[in-house]
Design an enzyme around this catalytic site. Sequence first.
Site, short mmCIF file in Angstrom:
data_model
loop_
_atom_site.label_atom_id
_atom_site.label_comp_id
_atom_site.label_asym_id
_atom_site.label_seq_id
_atom_site.Cartn_x
_atom_site.Cartn_y
_atom_site.Cartn_z
N GLU A 147 20.00 -75.01 59.67
CA GLU A 147 20.28 -74.00 60.68
C GLU A 147 19.25 -72.90 60.68
O GLU A 147 18.78 -72.47 59.63
CB GLU A 147 21.67 -73.41 60.45
CG GLU A 147 22.75 -74.34 60.96
CD GLU A 147 24.13 -73.82 60.71
OE1 GLU A 147 24.73 -73.26 61.63
OE2 GLU A 147 24.61 -73.98 59.57
N CYS B 164 15.36 -66.19 61.32
CA CYS B 164 16.00 -66.36 60.01
C CYS B 164 16.02 -67.86 59.71
O CYS B 164 16.64 -68.64 60.42
CB CYS B 164 17.42 -65.78 60.08
SG CYS B 164 18.32 -66.00 58.55
N CYS C 113 24.14 -74.97 50.11
CA CYS C 113 23.70 -74.05 49.04
C CYS C 113 24.52 -74.33 47.79
O CYS C 113 25.73 -74.51 47.87
CB CYS C 113 23.90 -72.61 49.48
SG CYS C 113 23.33 -71.43 48.23
N CYS D 6 28.85 -68.03 46.41
CA CYS D 6 29.24 -66.68 46.82
C CYS D 6 30.51 -66.79 47.68
O CYS D 6 30.55 -67.57 48.64
CB CYS D 6 28.12 -66.02 47.60
SG CYS D 6 26.55 -66.03 46.70
N CYS E 154 30.65 -66.22 51.63
CA CYS E 154 29.66 -66.93 52.44
C CYS E 154 30.15 -68.34 52.80
O CYS E 154 30.54 -69.11 51.93
CB CYS E 154 28.36 -67.04 51.67
SG CYS E 154 27.13 -68.05 52.48
N CYS F 23 25.00 -63.21 59.20
CA CYS F 23 24.86 -63.43 57.75
C CYS F 23 26.11 -64.05 57.17
O CYS F 23 27.21 -63.58 57.43
CB CYS F 23 24.62 -62.10 57.04
SG CYS F 23 23.02 -61.44 57.35
S1 SF4 Z 1 25.11 -65.93 50.23
FE1 SF4 Z 1 25.57 -68.08 50.77
S2 SF4 Z 1 23.58 -69.02 51.22
FE2 SF4 Z 1 23.19 -67.09 50.11
S3 SF4 Z 1 23.08 -67.71 47.95
FE3 SF4 Z 1 25.21 -67.11 48.31
S4 SF4 Z 1 26.24 -69.06 48.85
FE4 SF4 Z 1 24.03 -69.40 49.05
#
Ligand code: SF4
Length: 361
Positions: free
Chosen positions: A92, A105, A112, A116, A119, A343
């Site tokens: 993306e 971006c 990932c 987090c 996210c 984000c």
């Molecule tokens: S914010 Fe999302 S994309 Fe960024 S490192 Fe953490 S889990 Fe990965």
Amino acid sequence: MTQTQIAGLTKAELSEFVRELGEPAYRAQQIFTAVQQRRARSFDGITNLPKELRVKLSEHTAVSTLRLESRYISTDGTRRYLMKTHDDRPVETVFIPEERRDTICFSSQSGCPLQCTFCLTAQLGLLRNLTAGEIVEQIIVALNDAYSEGVQTPRGTNLVGMGAGEPFLNFDALLKAIRIIGDAEGLHIVANRITVSTAGIAPRIRELAAIPNRPHLAISLAAPTDELRNELMPINKKWPLDELLDACKEFEQSLKPGERFTFEYVMLKGVNDSNEQARQLANLLNRHSLRAKVNLIPHNPAEPLPYQPSPEERVESFREILESKGVQAFVRKPRGRDILAACGQLAARSAAPVSIQQQPR
Ligand code: SF4
């Protein structure tokens, strides 16, 4: 699927590739200019190459490997591209038009591995690292969509490595892509216009500091204490705040005059946005006497994430407390929320507003 990705070759690698094909050296320059400067997406469009050579090249390599699946356009003009790699992994990219410049971006990984909790990308897990070519192609696809292939961009372009993935876990491909993107005979977006964001891979922060012509650095903090950060960003258990900020202190030595690095702080209602936490954050940064600014980012809600964005007044008083303690802080405006482009929202999902199926150019 052919293996060589033309967009991921430096000029020197392209020369070698052309030499191996038994072609004269000047063909490498022609191909590089066509792909990296005119942003050609197929050999058919490189008409200064003889037809037989175009056929031969197509047998050994590909100009475009990313397949555009969907494009979403936000009411604020932000565009989100959902693409697939040759092996069907989602990629993306977000294009954000602004008055004086455009920002793209880009993603460094498909999915990932970091977890987090605020996210959406985390929910995909790591699908795989993207290649340098796949990183470069994201920029080409976004610019071609905004301005058409071959058309010079009317404004400057800034790049932020804040899409899906932890860029510092795909360091070599990232740095290679940045070198290719910065080539004066190609896209010519120099490292000084690029910011890379990390969740806090401390050793890589130190490595980045030592690289000449490095991009700018942003660090996602999200919490002022280890206790809370361990919960929100589990990578903190490996590199806790003091260790992370020590690495930042070292990085500070590499700052050019006027340059600062950025801490990103996502504002989660009732979780990390109290006055007390603002004071803790200011004290933490002051204790390490860091020349950094803080960007406060209202959380972008998305099901099934359990968080809500902090109300505007809360964000404002958080900002005021930081400022009153000598920490420069700014509130970032969310862009593209309605199309899941903001984000923390990238998770290869479709979204309601304008979705246009389109072939890659
Ligand atoms: S914010 Fe999302 S994309 Fe960024 S490192 Fe953490 S889990 Fe990965």
